[in-house]
Design a protein around this motif. Structure first.
Motif: not given
Length: 396
Positions: A252-274
């Protein structure tokens, strides 16, 4: 001009034939320092090789110091040492290094304030921070090394810990592991065939056993036409494939940037035609997302800490349970057995890292215990060639 030399070298200041005094020479040092900062030559450690000069008025000497020594203090030489695999700093009172798999104590003691300054310098430019709100942080250094820092209030105020993994092992292919005695030719043939047949592989072992190194070697066997997407907490995989996307988590960023977890990345990976998904280290609820992704038609490679190949499968189930209260253990066991084809277990004894066993995961007939088939064990020949497996469907 300012005297140049190795780090910490002292040169007496005297009035030369040009009549310049120590103050004049100090002025030249300052001008030369400004010029040296424009030099950007990098050494093996990824830090700058420029030099600066300072005056020790008590001894009347000019001290020539490298910029990286001022940034990284007593770690500068260790970062540049190609024989050092790992650096461990325990609050400044003790600093250890690992060479050839053996840990040794460095004869140096520094102030805890210097350790904090070095930690801040290591994280500079990485987008990560170490403070009371974020006392645990991992990041990648410019030279590819991984740094993990733990500070107060998690640690004692004078015991900030810094651990740097340098990945100095010059291994890129399975044949390199054979040459180093970490893998037999028969086992390498089994793993190469598994990659070519799009099998999913779980790489297990203790910390520092060589899991990431083996993953890099396995990815070199992937066909150039395949699309590979990697998900890591901190970038460690160093393979550069023609069609490859690498992603890492974000705090999480001090500027309010959202945290990106490993779960988020794995789910996003499926959208990239791997064609193949790689998860750098499974150690939480992302295990369920990875299993679901591998059950969607693509193959994968993942690493996990475990005491044996069979324990790695059990641990994968345990991590999957953390994803939610409605996740049943029988469902996870069937899913793991469906998507995982091989488990490769690595060991580290002294300075020797090697593949200890390779297990196949056949169809399960017992819902309480994983059944595995040993196709390779260290010191034995491969029992059976890798047998092909048909696709299976899993229902809750």
């Amino acid at each position: 001009p300012c005297p140049r030399g190795e780090q910490g070298r002292q040169a007496p200041i005297s009035r030369g034939g040009d009549g310049r005094s120590a103050l004049d020479r100090a002025g030249s040092c300052r001008g030369d320092r400004r010029a040296s900062r424009r030099e950007t030559g990098r050494g093996d450690g990824g830090s700058t090789g420029s030099t600066v000069c300072s005056i020790d008025w008590s001894s009347g000497c000019a001290i020539v110091t490298t910029l990286e020594a001022r940034r990284y203090g007593h770690l500068a030489d260790l970062l540049d040492d190609p024989t050092v695999e790992e650096i461990i700093v325990v609050g400044g009172q003790r600093t250890f290094v690992v060479r050839d798999g053996e840990k040794e104590l460095v004869n140096v003691v520094v102030d805890p304030v210097d350790v904090r300054r070095i930690a801040d310098q290591l994280l500079a430019g990485t987008g990560r921070r170490i403070d009371l709100a974020s006392p645990i942080v991992s990041a990648q250094l410019p030279n590819g090394s991984r740094v993990h820092i733990t500070g107060p209030p998690v640690t004692r105020p004078d015991r900030m810990n810094i651990q740097i993994r340098k990945f100095v092992m010059a291994v890129a292919h399975l044949d390199d592991l054979i040459d180093r005695g970490s893998l037999t030719r028969e086992a390498a043939t089994t793993l190469r065939a598994a990659i070519q047949e799009d099998k999913s592989i779980l790489v297990a072992g203790a910390p520092g056993a060589g899991k990431t190194t083996l993953v890099n070697c396995l990815l070199h066997e992937v066909h150039p036409s395949q699309r590979v997407v990697t998900c890591e907490e901190v970038f460690e995989i160093g393979v550069d494939l023609p069609d490859m996307t690498q992603m890492q988590t974000r705090d999480p960023g001090l500027d309010g940037g959202a945290e990106i977890t490993l779960r988020d990345l794995v789910r996003e990976a499926l959208r990239q035609r791997p064609d193949r998904i790689v998860v750098g280290e499974v150690r939480g609820p992302e295990a369920l997302d990875m299993l679901m992704a591998l059950n969607a038609g693509c193959s994968g490679i993942a690493t996990i800490h475990a005491n044996s190949g069979r324990d790695a499968l059990e641990k994968l189930v345990s991590y999957g349970v953390l994803a939610g209260e409605n996740i049943s253990v029988p469902f996870l066991r069937r899913t793991v057995a469906s998507v995982m084809d091989l488990v490769v277990f690595l060991t580290r004894r002294g300075g020797v890292r090697q593949v200890s066993e390779i297990l196949a995961v056949p169809e399960q007939h017992d819902s309480d215990v994983f059944t595995t088939e040993a196709i390779y064990r260290s010191g034995n020949e491969v029992a059976d060639p890798l047998r092909s497996r048909g696709s299976r469907s899993v229902t809750a």
